[in-house]
Write a protein that holds these residues in place. Structure first.
Motif, PDB file in Angstrom:
ATOM      1  N   VAL A  56      -7.490  -8.448 -11.901  1.00  0.00           N
ATOM      2  CA  VAL A  56      -9.153  -8.384 -11.062  1.00  0.00           C
ATOM      3  C   VAL A  56     -10.048  -8.913 -12.577  1.00  0.00           C
ATOM      4  O   VAL A  56      -9.375  -7.339 -13.215  1.00  0.00           O
ATOM      5  N   LEU A  57     -10.866  -9.712 -12.759  1.00  0.00           N
ATOM      6  CA  LEU A  57     -11.918  -9.313 -13.463  1.00  0.00           C
ATOM      7  C   LEU A  57     -12.736  -7.507 -13.177  1.00  0.00           C
ATOM      8  O   LEU A  57     -13.163  -6.962 -14.136  1.00  0.00           O
ATOM      9  N   SER A  58     -12.954  -7.442 -12.460  1.00  0.00           N
ATOM     10  CA  SER A  58     -14.043  -7.003 -11.737  1.00  0.00           C
ATOM     11  C   SER A  58     -13.891  -6.616 -10.237  1.00  0.00           C
ATOM     12  O   SER A  58     -13.948  -7.397  -9.138  1.00  0.00           O
ATOM     13  N   GLY A  59     -14.366  -5.484  -9.744  1.00  0.00           N
ATOM     14  CA  GLY A  59     -13.864  -5.036  -8.148  1.00  0.00           C
ATOM     15  C   GLY A  59     -12.400  -5.078  -7.540  1.00  0.00           C
ATOM     16  O   GLY A  59     -12.137  -4.309  -8.600  1.00  0.00           O
ATOM     17  N   THR A  60     -12.741  -5.175  -6.569  1.00  0.00           N
ATOM     18  CA  THR A  60     -11.459  -4.319  -5.628  1.00  0.00           C
ATOM     19  C   THR A  60     -11.452  -5.652  -4.767  1.00  0.00           C
ATOM     20  O   THR A  60     -11.933  -5.968  -3.981  1.00  0.00           O
ATOM     21  N   VAL A  61      -9.799  -6.039  -5.015  1.00  0.00           N
ATOM     22  CA  VAL A  61      -8.939  -6.882  -4.364  1.00  0.00           C
ATOM     23  C   VAL A  61      -7.953  -6.783  -3.222  1.00  0.00           C
ATOM     24  O   VAL A  61      -6.904  -6.316  -3.669  1.00  0.00           O
ATOM     25  N   ARG A  62      -8.090  -7.121  -1.704  1.00  0.00           N
ATOM     26  CA  ARG A  62      -6.368  -6.564  -1.245  1.00  0.00           C
ATOM     27  C   ARG A  62      -5.886  -8.084  -0.825  1.00  0.00           C
ATOM     28  O   ARG A  62      -6.744  -9.093  -0.988  1.00  0.00           O
ATOM     29  N   SER A  63      -4.665  -7.751  -0.685  1.00  0.00           N
ATOM     30  CA  SER A  63      -3.876  -9.044  -1.031  1.00  0.00           C
ATOM     31  C   SER A  63      -2.877  -8.898  -0.325  1.00  0.00           C
ATOM     32  O   SER A  63      -1.823  -8.024  -0.679  1.00  0.00           O
ATOM     33  N   ARG A  64      -1.868 -10.370   0.155  1.00  0.00           N
ATOM     34  CA  ARG A  64      -0.816  -9.987   1.154  1.00  0.00           C
ATOM     35  C   ARG A  64      -0.548 -11.258   1.021  1.00  0.00           C
ATOM     36  O   ARG A  64      -1.085 -12.125   1.473  1.00  0.00           O
ATOM     37  N   LEU A  65       1.123 -11.391   0.708  1.00  0.00           N
ATOM     38  CA  LEU A  65       1.645 -12.794   0.689  1.00  0.00           C
ATOM     39  C   LEU A  65       2.736 -12.461   0.964  1.00  0.00           C
ATOM     40  O   LEU A  65       3.850 -11.617   1.404  1.00  0.00           O
ATOM     41  N   ASP A  66       3.025 -13.779   2.408  1.00  0.00           N
ATOM     42  CA  ASP A  66       4.197 -14.080   3.881  1.00  0.00           C
ATOM     43  C   ASP A  66       4.494 -12.493   4.420  1.00  0.00           C
ATOM     44  O   ASP A  66       3.114 -12.250   4.950  1.00  0.00           O
ATOM     45  N   GLU A  68       5.042  -9.421   3.353  1.00  0.00           N
ATOM     46  CA  GLU A  68       5.364  -8.154   2.341  1.00  0.00           C
ATOM     47  C   GLU A  68       4.013  -7.299   3.329  1.00  0.00           C
ATOM     48  O   GLU A  68       2.897  -7.962   3.378  1.00  0.00           O
ATOM     49  N   PRO A  69       4.347  -6.189   2.305  1.00  0.00           N
ATOM     50  CA  PRO A  69       2.908  -4.909   2.943  1.00  0.00           C
ATOM     51  C   PRO A  69       1.302  -5.144   2.344  1.00  0.00           C
ATOM     52  O   PRO A  69       0.900  -6.360   0.864  1.00  0.00           O
ATOM     53  N   VAL A  70       0.265  -5.277   2.868  1.00  0.00           N
ATOM     54  CA  VAL A  70      -0.799  -5.547   2.045  1.00  0.00           C
ATOM     55  C   VAL A  70      -0.986  -4.668   0.801  1.00  0.00           C
ATOM     56  O   VAL A  70      -0.776  -3.888   0.980  1.00  0.00           O
ATOM     57  N   ARG A  71      -1.058  -5.105  -0.363  1.00  0.00           N
ATOM     58  CA  ARG A  71      -1.951  -3.939  -1.746  1.00  0.00           C
ATOM     59  C   ARG A  71      -3.076  -4.166  -2.180  1.00  0.00           C
ATOM     60  O   ARG A  71      -3.907  -5.094  -1.625  1.00  0.00           O
ATOM     61  N   LEU A  89      -3.354 -12.959   2.873  1.00  0.00           N
ATOM     62  CA  LEU A  89      -4.571 -12.634   3.318  1.00  0.00           C
ATOM     63  C   LEU A  89      -5.152 -12.080   1.741  1.00  0.00           C
ATOM     64  O   LEU A  89      -4.146 -11.837   0.621  1.00  0.00           O
ATOM     65  N   THR A  90      -6.777 -12.011   1.316  1.00  0.00           N
ATOM     66  CA  THR A  90      -7.606 -12.423  -0.222  1.00  0.00           C
ATOM     67  C   THR A  90      -8.436 -11.514   0.447  1.00  0.00           C
ATOM     68  O   THR A  90      -9.514 -12.775   0.934  1.00  0.00           O
ATOM     69  N   GLU A  91      -9.209 -11.109   0.238  1.00  0.00           N
ATOM     70  CA  GLU A  91     -10.613 -10.223   0.271  1.00  0.00           C
ATOM     71  C   GLU A  91     -10.693  -9.251  -0.748  1.00  0.00           C
ATOM     72  O   GLU A  91     -10.289  -8.787  -1.149  1.00  0.00           O
ATOM     73  N   ASN A  92     -12.232  -8.859  -0.559  1.00  0.00           N
ATOM     74  CA  ASN A  92     -12.953  -8.100  -1.173  1.00  0.00           C
ATOM     75  C   ASN A  92     -12.733  -7.637  -0.444  1.00  0.00           C
ATOM     76  O   ASN A  92     -12.918  -6.927   0.896  1.00  0.00           O
TER      77      ASN A  92
END
Length: 124
Positions: A56-66, A68-71, A89-92
């Motif tokens: 992450v270069l800037s901001g905040t990103v939510r991600s979820r793989l398979d 796994e819980p959202v991080r 999931l990949t989102e700002n």
């Protein structure tokens, strides 16, 4: 009827570098910058047989793989995706500020770096 569905913003990808790995036949190193406007969300996807590293270069990103819980990842934090992972999931995380990722791939030469991923698709 004037009600039009509002399309959610999506990410943009800017290629930075691509080069075959000199000592690993059939593999390529690629880096890109992924920009997410406020509230932007990527569609679920996979990266085939690529190993993926995201920073992450800037901001905040939510991600979820398979399954796994959202991080949530903030500037300076990173994650990796194993080959075949389903990026559900990949989102700002912000509705007011952009977010930006540096993403690095080690992939099979000539293979697409991103493909659509179905929530029902499972690797087994």
């Amino acid at each position: 009827m004037t009600s039009a569905a509002t399309k959610a913003p999506s990410e943009t990808v800017t290629p930075l570098f691509e080069h075959p790995l000199p000592d690993v036949e059939g593999k390529t190193f690629t880096s890109v910058v992924v920009r997410f406007p406020p509230s932007a969300r990527a569609k679920p996807h996979r990266h085939g047989t690529a190993f993926v590293y995201a920073y992450v270069l800037s901001g905040t990103v939510r991600s979820r793989l398979d399954d796994e819980p959202v991080r949530t990842y903030r500037r300076g934090e990173s994650w990796f995706e194993a080959p075949g992972a389903h990026h559900v999931l990949t989102e700002n995380a912000s509705g007011t500020r952009p977010a930006e990722l540096l993403v690095v791939f080690v992939s099979d030469t000539g293979e697409p770096l991103k493909t659509a991923g179905s929530p029902q698709a499972r690797s087994g």
